[in-house]
Design an enzyme around this catalytic site. Structure first.
Site, mmCIF file in Angstrom:
data_model
loop_
_atom_site.group_PDB
_atom_site.id
_atom_site.type_symbol
_atom_site.label_atom_id
_atom_site.label_comp_id
_atom_site.label_asym_id
_atom_site.label_seq_id
_atom_site.Cartn_x
_atom_site.Cartn_y
_atom_site.Cartn_z
ATOM 1 N N GLU A 109 0.737 -1.289 -0.273
ATOM 2 C CA GLU A 109 0.003 -0.025 0.077
ATOM 3 C C GLU A 109 0.635 1.285 -0.142
ATOM 4 O O GLU A 109 0.573 2.192 1.072
ATOM 5 C CB GLU A 109 -0.918 0.022 1.151
ATOM 6 C CG GLU A 109 -1.945 -1.146 1.169
ATOM 7 C CD GLU A 109 -3.026 -0.934 2.288
ATOM 8 O OE1 GLU A 109 -2.831 -0.283 3.141
ATOM 9 O OE2 GLU A 109 -3.965 -1.701 2.223
ATOM 10 N N GLU B 12 -5.002 -8.707 0.631
ATOM 11 C CA GLU B 12 -5.807 -8.315 2.017
ATOM 12 C C GLU B 12 -7.167 -8.122 1.749
ATOM 13 O O GLU B 12 -7.534 -7.765 0.840
ATOM 14 C CB GLU B 12 -5.168 -7.101 2.694
ATOM 15 C CG GLU B 12 -3.787 -7.054 3.331
ATOM 16 C CD GLU B 12 -3.306 -5.945 4.002
ATOM 17 O OE1 GLU B 12 -4.319 -4.888 4.417
ATOM 18 O OE2 GLU B 12 -1.982 -5.520 3.944
#
Length: 464
Positions: A166, A364
């Site tokens: 991320e 995720e």
């Protein structure tokens, strides 16, 4: 209805070094940005709980890996700590860290669990942040050296590497919205950090391909689909701007080796472009990944701006769109986030149709719940809500697979209730409950359910 997945599908979960290891200032590790910020402003962390108070994986790794096995994992993603492995950020490595990570990797493999190793999870060493972090190209080069050392030390056993998790989050949090250190609000500095991060990524990919390692290397992106309020051209344009800034700014260089012309023009229009040096274009082109990790939690819903911006205010993404709360949206009442399961399908479809269908996996996806002890019954968290959340997302993953998506697996966030940045333990995400006071681990109902899914390569619903 029966939903079957390929026999070699990756089932597991994801975690990170700074959120699980503990020993944040011990065993030879130097401070990272979280250790430093907590020392400066502990009041900004939920209930004053800092990075030392994690799920203590550093001391409980063998027990935790046994629980990974119990909950059906055939793969597990975690990260290495740059500040632990190379305390000064560059230079000699820490032998205690090398021994620790070797033990973890070896035990995962001994239990039949494939390690997925991420090199950077929001945890810049303070020794590097003191030099400007990713605003400084020397830190970019130091990161590439760190990556090369990891490949040398562990690449004989680790076959799936990721450069960043991320990468938009440290940009947003640290340089736009003041929820990460160094708490800057400056779009041009944010753009520089984002750009240099992708240069660092490309350098690490180069180092990997120059090494003797086999396997693959990728990046993990939190892809948040941007849905317009309506099909009015102004709303559609607003959604496109959000997509450019928050998704394609990392997705395009990772999968195409270049930035979208539209994004470059947009930032140029507002004088927010970072400095590009000779050779950067060729470097970025060399960073196209072998494998993409996809993190998905909730959609982004936007509309065109209702009011004019103040030209004296600093330029921000919200100059280009407003956020929109769709009436009737499905919500996680314990976390405040929208639940939109189809979003995971839309991401995979976009990748298939517009990005040449890359090898990817869901790295995720999860559901946070505040005060989860309210669901404790007979010593176990009965988290049926989490089971429903995961099942419904997997239904849409299954649909994408049936249409040709090259999605290779599904990892939940996360294995065990862990420390989560400034939110600490406010929201629990784990398949395993952690009692902070005693460090006792107890598998939740969702952990047993996932074990069954992995064992059966799928699940059955009552749908016709």
């Amino acid at each position: 209805m029966q939903y079957l997945f390929p026999k070699d599908f990756w089932w597991g979960s994801a975690s990170s070094a700074p959120q699980t290891e503990g020993e944040s200032l011990g065993a030879g590790k130097s401070p990272n940005v979280w250790d430093h910020w907590f020392e400066l402003q502990p009041e900004r962390f939920f209930q004053g709980v800092g990075p030392e108070n994690t799920s203590t994986f550093y001391h409980h790794w063998r027990e935790d890996i046994a629980l990974l096995k119990q909950t059906g994992h055939n793969s597990f993603r975690t990260s290495l700590s740059w500040a632990r492995l190379i305390p000064d950020g560059q230079g000699p490595c820490n032998p205690q860290a090398v021994a620790f990570y070797n033990q973890v990797i070896d035990e995962l493999l001994a239990q039949g669990i494939t390690p997925f190793i991420n090199l950077f999870h929001f945890d810049m060493p303070m020794a590097m942040q003191a030099q400007g972090g990713f605003e400084n190209r020397r830190v970019v080069e130091a990161y590439a050296d760190y990556a090369a050392l990891c490949f040398e030390l562990f690449g004989d056993r680790v076959k799936h590497w990721f450069t960043f998790n991320e990468p938009i989050v440290p940009v947003e949090g640290g340089y736009l919205y003041d929820f990460h250190y160094p708490n800057v609000v400056d779009f041009k500095r944010a753009a520089t950090v984002a750009y240099h991060t992708m240069l660092a990524h490309a350098m690490a990919v180069q180092r990997f391909r120059q090494s003797d390692c086999d396997g693959d290397i990728g990046i993990i992106l939190n892809l948040t689909p941007s849905y317009p309020r309506s099909q009015n051209p102004a709303d559609v344009a607003a959604a496109n701007h959000a997509d450019l800034l928050f998704n394609r700014s990392f997705l395009d260089p990772a999968l195409r080796g270049t930035y979208p012309d539209e994004l470059v023009a947009l930032l140029g229009q507002y004088d927010q472009l970072p400095t590009c040096l000779p050779g950067d274009r060729q470097l970025l082109a060399s960073g196209i990944v072998d494998l993409l990790g996809i993190n998905y939690y909730q959609p982004r819903r936007v509309q065109c701006r209702a009011n004019q911006v103040n030209p004296a205010a600093p330029f921000m993404p919200e100059w280009l769109f407003d956020h929109y709360q769709m009436p009737g949206r499905k919500m996680n009442p314990w976390r405040g986030w929208e639940i939109y399961e189809r979003g995971i399908y839309d991401i995979l479809t976009n990748l298939r149709e517009n990005y040449n269908n890359p090898r990817c996996y869901i790295s995720e996806n999860g559901m946070g719940v505040e005060d989860e002890l309210r669901f404790l019954q007979d010593g176990r968290i009965e988290d049926n809500y989490r089971i429903d959340f995961v099942r419904e997302h997997l239904v849409w993953v299954h649909r994408a697979l049936a249409q040709g998506s090259r999605c290779l697996g599904y990892h939940m966030w996360t294995f065990i209730d862990n420390w989560s940045w400034s939110n600490a333990y406010k929201n629990r995400y784990g398949l395993v409950q952690l009692d902070l006071a005693t460090q006792q681990r107890t598998v939740k109902k969702s952990g047993l359910w996932l074990a069954d899914v992995a064992r059966q390569h799928g699940f059955t619903t009552e749908d016709k």
